[in-house]
Design an enzyme around this catalytic site. Structure first.
Site, PDB file in Angstrom:
ATOM      1  N   ASN A 201       0.822  -1.206   0.000  1.00 17.97           N
ATOM      2  CA  ASN A 201       0.000   0.000   0.000  1.00 17.97           C
ATOM      3  C   ASN A 201       0.857   1.258   0.000  1.00 17.97           C
ATOM      4  O   ASN A 201       1.901   1.325   0.640  1.00 17.97           O
ATOM      5  CB  ASN A 201      -1.033   0.006   1.131  1.00 17.97           C
ATOM      6  CG  ASN A 201      -0.474  -0.310   2.503  1.00 17.97           C
ATOM      7  OD1 ASN A 201       0.464  -1.075   2.645  1.00 17.97           O
ATOM      8  ND2 ASN A 201      -1.058   0.288   3.526  1.00 17.97           N
TER       9      ASN A 201
ATOM     10  N   GLU B   2       0.365   5.176   0.636  1.00 17.83           N
ATOM     11  CA  GLU B   2      -0.556   6.192   1.150  1.00 17.83           C
ATOM     12  C   GLU B   2      -0.146   7.587   0.698  1.00 17.83           C
ATOM     13  O   GLU B   2       0.924   7.788   0.120  1.00 17.83           O
ATOM     14  CB  GLU B   2      -0.619   6.084   2.683  1.00 17.83           C
ATOM     15  CG  GLU B   2      -1.205   4.743   3.114  1.00 17.83           C
ATOM     16  CD  GLU B   2      -1.440   4.606   4.610  1.00 17.83           C
ATOM     17  OE1 GLU B   2      -0.984   5.475   5.377  1.00 17.83           O
ATOM     18  OE2 GLU B   2      -2.092   3.620   4.997  1.00 17.83           O
TER      19      GLU B   2
ATOM     20  N   CYS C 151      -4.243   0.731  -2.371  1.00 18.66           N
ATOM     21  CA  CYS C 151      -4.048  -0.518  -1.642  1.00 18.66           C
ATOM     22  C   CYS C 151      -2.990  -1.392  -2.311  1.00 18.66           C
ATOM     23  O   CYS C 151      -2.761  -1.303  -3.531  1.00 18.66           O
ATOM     24  CB  CYS C 151      -5.343  -1.314  -1.610  1.00 18.66           C
ATOM     25  SG  CYS C 151      -6.673  -0.585  -0.672  1.00 18.66           S
TER      26      CYS C 151
ATOM     27  N   GLU D 165      -3.067  -4.557  -3.050  1.00 20.76           N
ATOM     28  CA  GLU D 165      -3.561  -5.494  -4.068  1.00 20.76           C
ATOM     29  C   GLU D 165      -3.650  -4.827  -5.434  1.00 20.76           C
ATOM     30  O   GLU D 165      -3.311  -5.430  -6.465  1.00 20.76           O
ATOM     31  CB  GLU D 165      -4.954  -6.011  -3.688  1.00 20.76           C
ATOM     32  CG  GLU D 165      -4.990  -6.814  -2.399  1.00 20.76           C
ATOM     33  CD  GLU D 165      -5.240  -5.955  -1.162  1.00 20.76           C
ATOM     34  OE1 GLU D 165      -4.755  -4.800  -1.114  1.00 20.76           O
ATOM     35  OE2 GLU D 165      -5.916  -6.452  -0.259  1.00 20.76           O
TER      36      GLU D 165
ATOM     37  N   CYS E 146     -10.178  -5.139   0.363  1.00 21.82           N
ATOM     38  CA  CYS E 146     -11.330  -4.228   0.448  1.00 21.82           C
ATOM     39  C   CYS E 146     -12.196  -4.384  -0.803  1.00 21.82           C
ATOM     40  O   CYS E 146     -11.796  -5.023  -1.784  1.00 21.82           O
ATOM     41  CB  CYS E 146     -10.843  -2.782   0.593  1.00 21.82           C
ATOM     42  SG  CYS E 146     -10.262  -2.044  -0.941  1.00 21.82           S
TER      43      CYS E 146
ATOM     44  N   CYS F 167     -10.641  -3.306  -4.139  1.00 22.44           N
ATOM     45  CA  CYS F 167      -9.647  -4.258  -4.652  1.00 22.44           C
ATOM     46  C   CYS F 167     -10.318  -5.509  -5.195  1.00 22.44           C
ATOM     47  O   CYS F 167      -9.889  -6.069  -6.208  1.00 22.44           O
ATOM     48  CB  CYS F 167      -8.634  -4.612  -3.569  1.00 22.44           C
ATOM     49  SG  CYS F 167      -7.517  -3.244  -3.212  1.00 22.44           S
TER      50      CYS F 167
END
Ligand code: THU
Length: 161
Positions: free
Chosen positions: A62, A64, A73, A75, A112, A115
């Site tokens: 990830n 940010e 993210c 993934e 999530c 993703c």
């Protein structure tokens, strides 16, 4: 009217050691990758490792951003990187794991919704299932047979006519 139940089967391993050697290799790549996450805001570090049909493993973590929604993210970093570097090469499996700088993550980290949608696009495109392996830092490892199993009633290009 009618009622309908959607269910799916997954395999639950007691811990990392119970995985096959091949699955351990993929999960180890995800574990290594999570250490390089850039997560100064959540302190939640996620690693993903994508296994391709050509044997390559593509990693992501990830990333940010001070403008929170601009981050991405692990993934999606991984599958987009795979799509960019190896276009059209089938994705066989994705391992996902998370650690936190605040607590010990004992529960398997599941992707999530965004993703799941992004991975589902590739599964629909390649028409073969993408397996998922989900792990925290410790504890059970969940193995799903297909991203579609954890994104029932998925949206896809067929809706766009
Ligand atoms: N995160 C992921 O990388 N993957 C997920 O599926 C869930 C959340 C990241 C995004 C953010 O950087 C941090 O975890 C906290 O939400």
């Amino acid at each position: 009217m009618r009622k309908q139940t959607i269910s799916f089967e997954m395999t639950v391993f007691d811990n990392f050691d119970d995985l096959s050697v091949e699955d351990q290799k993929l999960m180890k790549a995800a574990v290594a990758s999570r250490q390089n996450a850039y997560a100064p805001y959540s302190n939640f570090l996620v690693g993903a490792a994508v296994l391709l049909e050509n044997g390559e493993i593509v990693i992501g973590n990830n990333q940010e951003n001070a403008s929170y929604p601009s981050g991405l993210c692990a993934e999606r970093v991984a599958v987009f990187y795979a799509g960019a570097k190896y276009p059209g090469v089938t994705i066989k499996a994705i391992a996902i794991t998370a650690t936190s700088e605040k607590y010990v993550v004992k529960e398997a980290a599941a992707p999530c919704g965004n993703c799941r949608q992004a991975i589902s696009e590739y599964e629909q495109k390649q028409e073969t299932p993408i397996k998922l392996m989900l792990m925290g830092e410790t504890g059970e490892v969940l193995k799903c047979n297909s991203i579609g199993d954890i994104l029932p009633l998925a949206f896809g290009k067929s809706f766009l006519g």
